[in-house]
Write an enzyme that holds these catalytic residues in place. Structure first.
Site, PDB file in Angstrom:
ATOM      1  N   GLY A   1       0.855  -1.177   0.000  1.00  0.00           N
ATOM      2  CA  GLY A   1       0.000   0.000   0.000  1.00  0.00           C
ATOM      3  C   GLY A   1       0.890   1.226   0.000  1.00  0.00           C
ATOM      4  N   SER A   2       0.322   2.379   0.259  1.00  0.00           N
ATOM      5  CA  SER A   2       1.122   3.605   0.275  1.00  0.00           C
ATOM      6  C   SER A   2       0.262   4.784   0.694  1.00  0.00           C
ATOM      7  CB  SER A   2       1.711   3.924  -1.109  1.00  0.00           C
ATOM      8  OG  SER A   2       2.517   2.892  -1.595  1.00  0.00           O
TER       9      SER A   2
END
Length: 820
Positions: free
Chosen positions: A245-246
């Site tokens: 993710g980020s």
């Protein structure tokens, strides 16, 4: 000394400094005078500064790739060598068939044998070779080919200089599978990274799909469309929670204090294996000057900045694949119906070498099947798709994608956010990512322009099966779970149509894909494109994700952090972002879940009669938990926090895989106020008290004190040194995500903050930037850069970036390697 900026001539004085350093540290001719000013040094040169960060300068793309390949191999040759083993389908030959492989986003999701069969089919079909034969934009541009040619030379040079037997990393010292590489190896690796969004969900199903016997249709159990859809949805949601993710936040001129734009890049990538990131600066004077990080083995910067633009990526909510339900002949299940006529599936014998337990090498052969739409699969994300009345075929939007290499080479040279958008539209190479960027002109960009299946809303509703309707439409979906299409394969018209405005067949018109440019801010934390800024919700085809739906707590935290800082309502001095407060806010480790629910949890605890709760046949006294949680007033997952681990366990039991809006809130989700709803946890609901009791019981059974500091529980061990790790899991709404798990018998972080970069632009002058590679540059335990930045990460400290030639030359630890 004059500043050297991208697009300008390299000052002779700067060349002279470099030349003097090179003369002292390496034999050979120097680059001097006007020729060097135009083209850089006549040999690729690597300048190492603090924490082993290489600044690579060359006169052309091939030289740049040579320096990159040499430096990358020096830090991580074992990881890279095993990756080349994987894409060449040789894991079973050298490491045995039962070992665990990581071909996709996740860690160790399949066996070496299944991985080998998957990649051998791709190699037998010459998928990558055919892409290499195509002209740009579908094939690599000349600069890409030159850089990869150089990368191979640099990698092989390091290996030849060192020798396999002298590699200092015990993971591959003396291993027979460490060998010189070819350009095809590198392109196969690139292709494997591009298709990894599909590999995890479908690899096992593709390599294990077997046609049934003629009587199977009479005996095989049939699941209802709703049962199948729910199982697939839940499996994909679970995988998503433990996947990459980020966060990314671009701030424009209206949101910056004393600057024109800022960027926070915070990808949550793996800490082990082929998806580790690696930091570098790449410079060809007068042509390119870019710094940041890339996935190992790519001689380009994937996330970073140049003189005028900073950008990052976040994992998007587009499913890069689609399924086609094809009706099969019950007497001949390898025949399927299309437009009223039976067609034969194609079969393919795929063979790989396998290391037997006695040390001999055997051969395993499987028959794989495919339709006009793509390979047949027997499962998706581990959920069975029985090949009985029908079979399911896979179409992967990225199987014919090497365009991503061109995308990143152009992003490295972008001049502003409009140039970024143009790159995304003309290459359509980004595989399953959003792009967030800011520029020197004061613009903040969010764009979800990527390789997307050409599935318009009208096409979807015309072609979706009953299972597909449930998976694709918003009513059954969970936030962050991509809308998977299952189309009626009996009609050829249901295949993805070609769009004249798209770069390649089957792709969605890039102009229909969402983007937003603002002067305050735009960001993303892995939710769909609907809400990069609450002031301007976006619309888009449903294939790209949901709209007017609840946002994750991490998305809420990102948007609130941005707006409160710009408004000056977050308790910090002044208004607007500065480098100092942007770094401070990320590492505040604040939990949005605690903001919303801690007080109610304490109330539920205090109102429990005698503090006694019966759960799962156990009588649990939770009274000790009440003062612990009440004292955790910061709501932060810093290393010294007490009560945070108890709350994390409570929240895991409370949420139990459910969507956030399904928890017992008094105020439900409101699409008109998506950042603040749902809210007000119901303290009187039994599930709250019971979840707390389960958390208390779990910690006591594990021998963990309820008020144990986070540092005593969440840490990593590097060469015998325990390093505390701050941050927490995605579900708690903490921006600094870290996901601990047991790796090779010890606790480590499997996903989380990896390469972090914060950049500020002003009207003139070089960018001001700070970065951090949380797991450090090298996976080699004998490297001095195995844990040095990990200690910085633990302490909440950052590396001040050296970007200009003056800054690089001023490094007190400067080391220079000139490659002849």
């Amino acid at each position: 000394m004059a500043r050297w900026r991208c697009g300008a001539r390299l000052p002779v004085a700067a060349v002279a400094v470099l030349a003097v350093i090179s003369t002292v540290t390496a034999a050979g001719p120097r680059a001097t005078g006007a020729a060097a000013a135009e083209s850089g040094p006549d040999r690729p040169t690597i300048r190492y500064t603090e924490y082993g960060i290489p600044h690579i300068i060359a006169s052309d793309w091939e030289g740049l790739g040579t320096g990159y390949g040499y430096a990358a191999a020096k830090d991580n040759i074992c990881t890279l060598a095993q990756t080349y083993l994987m894409v060449n389908a040789q894991l079973s030959r050298y490491l045995g068939p039962d070992g665990r492989a990581s071909p996709g986003e996740h860690q160790n999701t399949t066996t070496n044998l299944n991985s080998d069969i998957y990649f051998q089919r791709i190699n037998d079909n010459r998928v990558v070779e055919r892409l290499l034969d195509q002209p740009a934009p579908n094939g690599p541009e000349p600069a890409v080919k030159e850089a990869i040619r150089g990368y191979v030379q640099g990698y092989n040079r390091y290996l030849a200089e060192t020798g396999v037997g002298n590699i200092t990393d015990p993971a591959c010292r003396g291993a027979a599978w460490v060998r010189p590489i070819t350009e095809l190896d590198v392109y196969r690796h690139a292709h494997a990274e591009i298709i990894m969004g599909t590999a995890d969900a479908l690899l096992d199903g593709e390599v294990n799909a077997v046609p049934p016997g003629a009587s199977a249709s009479a005996t095989a159990p049939a699941a209802s469309p709703e049962q199948t859809a729910r199982k697939i949805r839940d499996a994909m949601a679970a995988a998503r929670r433990t996947s990459m993710g980020s966060n990314a936040l671009a701030v424009g001129s209206q949101g910056v204090s004393q600057g024109t734009g800022m960027m926070l890049a915070n990808p949550h990538f793996p800490w082990q294996g082929k998806n580790r990131m690696w930091q570098s600066q790449l410079t060809i004077p007068g042509r390119i000057n870019v710094t940041g990080a890339s996935l190992l083995g790519f001689p380009a910067v994937n996330i970073g900045h140049n003189d005028n633009v900073a950008w990052s990526h976040t994992v998007a909510t587009v499913a890069p694949f689609g399924l086609f339900d094809v009706q099969v002949d019950p007497l001949d299940p390898t025949s399927y119906l299309v437009d009223g006529a039976w067609q034969k599936m194609t079969s393919q014998q795929v063979s790989v070498d396998v290391l037997n337990k006695d040390g001999s090498v055997g051969r395993v052969t499987r028959t794989l099947w495919a339709t006009r739409y793509g390979p047949v699969t027997s499962s998706v994300q581990g959920i069975a798709l029985p090949w009985v009345v029908s079979a399911h075929a896979v179409r992967d939007v990225n199987m014919d994608n090497l365009r991503a290499l061109n995308t990143w080479f152009h992003l490295d040279q972008a001049t502003d956010v409009h140039d970024v958008v143009n790159t995304l539209e003309t290459t359509e190479g980004v595989p399953f990512f959003n792009t967030v960027a800011s520029d020197r002109k004061g613009n903040a960009l969010y764009a979800d322009i990527q390789a997307t299946p050409n599935i318009t809303d009208e096409h979807a509703q015309s072609c979706l099966t009953a299972t597909g309707q449930l998976l694709f439409n918003q009513s059954l979906r969970l936030p962050n779970v991509p809308p998977v299409s299952v189309f009626d394969g009996k009609r050829s018209a249901c295949d993805w149509p070609d769009d004249p405005n798209a770069v390649a067949p089957g792709l969605l018109d890039p102009h229909k894909q969402p983007r937003l440019i603002r002067s305050d801010y735009a960001g993303n934390a892995n939710d769909s494109a609907w809400l990069p800024n609450p002031e301007q919700p976006l619309t888009f085809p449903r294939v790209m994700g949901d709209m007017a739906a609840p946002r994750s707590l991490r998305t809420q935290e990102l948007l609130l952090t941005a707006q409160n800082r710009i408004d000056g309502t977050d308790g910090l001095p002044g208004r607007g972002f500065t480098p100092a407060n942007m770094r401070q806010l990320l590492f505040a480790d604040n939990s949005r879940a605690a903001d919303l629910a801690l007080d109610a949890t304490v109330t539920a605890c205090q109102n429990t009669l005698f503090g006694l709760v019966v759960v799962d046949g156990n009588l649990v006294n939770i009274s000790e938990a009440c003062p612990v949680l009440a004292a955790w007033k910061s709501h932060k997952y810093t290393s010294d926090s007490r009560g945070s681990w108890l709350f994390e366990n409570f929240w895991a039991y409370l949420q139990n895989g459910q969507a956030i809006e399904k928890l017992p809130w008094r105020v439900g989700f409101d699409a008109h106020d998506p950042v603040h709803t749902p809210n007000s946890l119901d303290a009187g609901n039994d599930v709250v008290r019971n979840s707390l009791a389960r958390a208390v019981l779990a910690l006591r059974n594990a021998g963990v004190a309820l008020d144990a500091p986070l540092s005593s529980i969440q840490n990593v061990t590097r060469n015998g040194e325990k390093i505390p790790i701050h941050g927490s899991i995605h579900e708690l709404g903490v921006l600094n995500v870290v996901t601990p798990a047991v790796v090779d018998g010890k606790v480590d972080i499997v996903f989380g903050s990896s390469f972090i970069q914060q950049v500020r632009f002003t009207a003139d002058g070089p960018p001001e930037a700070y970065s951090l590679l949380a797991y450090s540059q090298s996976a080699n335990p004998n490297s001095p850069h195995y844990a040095d930045q990990t200690r910085l990460f633990s302490a909440g400290q950052w590396v001040t970036e050296r970007y200009t030639e003056e800054q690089i030359a001023a490094s007190p630890v400067l080391e220079v390697k000139v490659l002849s």
